[in-house]
Design a protein around this motif. Structure first.
Motif, PDB file in Angstrom:
ATOM      1  N   UNK A  48      45.617  58.051  41.281  1.00 48.93           N
ATOM      2  CA  UNK A  48      46.926  58.654  41.054  1.00 48.93           C
ATOM      3  C   UNK A  48      48.008  57.620  41.336  1.00 48.93           C
ATOM      4  N   UNK A  49      49.256  57.956  40.983  1.00 47.02           N
ATOM      5  CA  UNK A  49      50.369  57.044  41.255  1.00 47.02           C
ATOM      6  C   UNK A  49      50.514  56.799  42.750  1.00 47.02           C
ATOM      7  N   UNK A  50      50.285  57.839  43.536  1.00 46.50           N
ATOM      8  CA  UNK A  50      50.355  57.682  44.995  1.00 46.50           C
ATOM      9  C   UNK A  50      49.271  56.727  45.484  1.00 46.50           C
ATOM     10  N   UNK A  51      48.064  56.892  44.955  1.00 43.49           N
ATOM     11  CA  UNK A  51      46.966  56.002  45.352  1.00 43.49           C
ATOM     12  C   UNK A  51      47.213  54.582  44.874  1.00 43.49           C
ATOM     13  N   UNK A  52      47.773  54.445  43.656  1.00 43.29           N
ATOM     14  CA  UNK A  52      48.072  53.116  43.134  1.00 43.29           C
ATOM     15  C   UNK A  52      49.097  52.412  44.021  1.00 43.29           C
ATOM     16  N   UNK A  53      50.104  53.137  44.471  1.00 41.70           N
ATOM     17  CA  UNK A  53      51.097  52.540  45.371  1.00 41.70           C
ATOM     18  C   UNK A  53      50.434  52.025  46.642  1.00 41.70           C
ATOM     19  N   UNK A  54      49.475  52.801  47.165  1.00 40.53           N
ATOM     20  CA  UNK A  54      48.767  52.391  48.381  1.00 40.53           C
ATOM     21  C   UNK A  54      47.930  51.133  48.107  1.00 40.53           C
ATOM     22  N   UNK A  55      47.278  51.084  46.966  1.00 39.53           N
ATOM     23  CA  UNK A  55      46.478  49.910  46.599  1.00 39.53           C
ATOM     24  C   UNK A  55      47.365  48.675  46.480  1.00 39.53           C
ATOM     25  N   UNK A  56      48.514  48.835  45.818  1.00 43.73           N
ATOM     26  CA  UNK A  56      49.408  47.699  45.614  1.00 43.73           C
ATOM     27  C   UNK A  56      50.056  47.232  46.910  1.00 43.73           C
ATOM     28  N   UNK A  57      50.166  48.115  47.883  1.00 46.38           N
ATOM     29  CA  UNK A  57      50.684  47.692  49.197  1.00 46.38           C
ATOM     30  C   UNK A  57      49.716  46.718  49.863  1.00 46.38           C
ATOM     31  N   UNK A 116      41.431  45.089  36.877  1.00 50.57           N
ATOM     32  CA  UNK A 116      42.325  44.563  35.840  1.00 50.57           C
ATOM     33  C   UNK A 116      43.544  45.466  35.693  1.00 50.57           C
ATOM     34  N   UNK A 117      43.311  46.771  35.641  1.00 50.50           N
ATOM     35  CA  UNK A 117      44.396  47.747  35.510  1.00 50.50           C
ATOM     36  C   UNK A 117      45.369  47.652  36.677  1.00 50.50           C
ATOM     37  N   UNK A 118      44.853  47.483  37.891  1.00 47.93           N
ATOM     38  CA  UNK A 118      45.704  47.350  39.077  1.00 47.93           C
ATOM     39  C   UNK A 118      46.567  46.089  38.973  1.00 47.93           C
ATOM     40  N   UNK A 119      45.969  44.979  38.548  1.00 47.69           N
ATOM     41  CA  UNK A 119      46.729  43.731  38.415  1.00 47.69           C
ATOM     42  C   UNK A 119      47.827  43.868  37.369  1.00 47.69           C
ATOM     43  N   UNK A 167      37.731  39.820  41.686  1.00 47.12           N
ATOM     44  CA  UNK A 167      39.129  39.467  41.451  1.00 47.12           C
ATOM     45  C   UNK A 167      39.231  38.292  40.484  1.00 47.12           C
ATOM     46  N   UNK A 168      38.447  37.245  40.701  1.00 50.62           N
ATOM     47  CA  UNK A 168      38.478  36.083  39.810  1.00 50.62           C
ATOM     48  C   UNK A 168      38.047  36.462  38.394  1.00 50.62           C
ATOM     49  N   UNK A 169      37.054  37.333  38.303  1.00 53.06           N
ATOM     50  CA  UNK A 169      36.585  37.790  37.003  1.00 53.06           C
ATOM     51  C   UNK A 169      37.688  38.562  36.271  1.00 53.06           C
ATOM     52  N   UNK A 170      38.428  39.401  37.007  1.00 51.20           N
ATOM     53  CA  UNK A 170      39.528  40.165  36.418  1.00 51.20           C
ATOM     54  C   UNK A 170      40.613  39.233  35.886  1.00 51.20           C
TER      55      UNK A 170
END
Length: 411
Positions: free
Chosen positions: A195-204, A254-257, A292-295
């Motif tokens: 979710x957007x909330x979870x994505x914000x936590x991941x990006x933090x 990849x989507x997160x990046x 991460x490098x693969x992404x």
């Protein structure tokens, strides 16, 4: 550095709308996998528990400019800054070798009261405890060597990747991917993304990774971000958490990046590869850093190879050189299992075998090897070969002495 940073910022700003956090590196359940928790816990233990006195004494030696330990560190930092070496990977290799050498110097020869400090700490150990001097001093060297040189290394990275066009390529491809759906990036329809909330936590976690100097702390934040991805993904229609394989995890990273516009992802990954101790790269650390490098590799080729999306062996990424499918025979049941590993460019057989052995919990990896299969005929790959560069073949990971008649079908 300021001129380089300005040039880099102006270029990226032109191609990608970014927030300041994306350039922080220039300025200075699934519950988390056990080793993710252990990594942070062990570091806290070294800082505050057993071995803290040794760490404190080593820092005192470094602060005393009359000691050989301190003088060697100061000379190395000065020489590194004044050197004309422009390749960041060479500089990091020298840093890694120097840190390992200084750790060996203290452990083998000591200086002043260092040996007495170690003996004093040893006397406090219980029968089931030990002092991991390598880990304690690794943390010390990160502060004494890596932190003062981080700005220098980052400047070299920026100049190098700007000159080679890698920064431009990644920025352009992230910009291009902004207009794509999550499924265009390879995430399967059966998976409900964070979710957007979870994505914000991941990006933090990613932002914390960008802020910190220590590659060890960067790895901790990377693993925390990966754990947050695992923890927030669900299976469509069922609403329950799913176990992610490499095919599923890689497109999500990849989507997160892309969503986070992490234009410095390649620099951060290479920074960790170059400065982390090899012991941290054989387990979850190496596996997820490879992811991460693969992404990054997929994103850099996204525009040019998008037409091949999801066409090769069901691979959900634009370029299947970013993952490697390996057959693993089950000798007890006579069946073949398939394991999918993320790989990075120029990853050799030895590195792949090390990560694969951990993934399948192989207790005797020295007896195993990676084989190339062509029409059922196997050939053992050398340690320094790059399997992902080979074509028209399958790969198998098995006991070197195992006698196996492979099926003739290539399916």
């Amino acid at each position: 550095l300021l001129n380089t940073a300005k040039k880099y910022y102006e270029y990226i700003k032109y191609y990608v709308t970014i927030s300041p956090s994306n350039l922080i590196f220039i300025k200075n359940s699934f519950t988390a996998p056990p080793r993710v928790q252990a990594l942070s816990k062990n570091r806290d233990h070294r800082l505050n528990g057993t071995g803290a006195a040794i760490r404190t004494y080593a820092l005192q030696l470094a602060a005393d400019k009359t000691t050989t330990f301190s003088q060697n560190i100061d000379n190395f930092i000065q020489c590194t800054r004044e050197s004309k070496e422009a390749m960041p990977h060479v500089v990091m290799r020298n840093m890694r070798q120097f840190m390992s050498g200084m750790k060996n110097y203290l452990v083998k020869h000591g200086e002043r009261g260092f040996e007495s400090e170690v003996e004093n700490e040893r006397s406090k150990l219980r029968p089931n405890e030990f002092l991991n001097l390598d880990a304690i001093l690794e943390d010390v060297m990160m502060g004494l060597v890596v932190r003062p040189l981080r700005e220098h290394v980052c400047r070299l990275f920026i100049e190098h990747y700007f000159a080679t066009g890698a920064l431009q390529t990644l920025a352009e491809n992230i910009q291009h991917a902004q207009g794509k759906t999550i499924h265009d990036l390879g995430v399967q329809s059966k998976i409900v993304p964070p979710s957007e909330e979870s994505l914000d936590r991941i990006l933090k976690y990613i932002e914390r990774l960008q802020r910190t100097d220590s590659p060890l702390e960067k790895l901790e934040h990377l693993l925390a971000a990966i754990s947050a991805i695992f923890n927030s993904v669900k299976q469509a229609n069922l609403g329950r958490h799913v176990t992610l394989g490499a095919d599923d995890l890689l497109p999500l990273v990849i989507w997160v990046l892309v969503r986070g516009k992490v234009v410095d992802a390649e620099i951060e990954a290479e920074y960790m590869w170059g400065l982390l101790h090899t012991s941290l790269l054989s387990g979850e650390g190496g596996y997820y850093l490879t992811t991460l490098s693969s992404a990054v590799h997929v994103l850099k080729t996204f525009k040019s190879k998008q037409s091949t999306m999801s066409t090769l062996n069901g691979c959900g990424t634009p370029d299947c050189s970013s993952v490697l499918r390996i057959l693993v025979p089950d000798e007890l049941h006579g069946s073949l299992n398939t394991r999918t590993l993320p790989v990075r460019p120029n990853m050799n057989t030895r590195e792949i075998c090390r990560i694969l052995a951990h993934k399948i919990r192989c207790t005797n990896p020295q007896d195993y090897g990676l084989f190339k299969l062509v029409h059922g005929e196997e050939t053992l790959l050398g340690d320094h070969e790059c399997p992902q560069e080979l074509s028209h073949c399958l790969f198998a990971y098995k006991r070197i002495d195992a006698k196996i008649a492979w099926p003739k079908t290539s399916s």
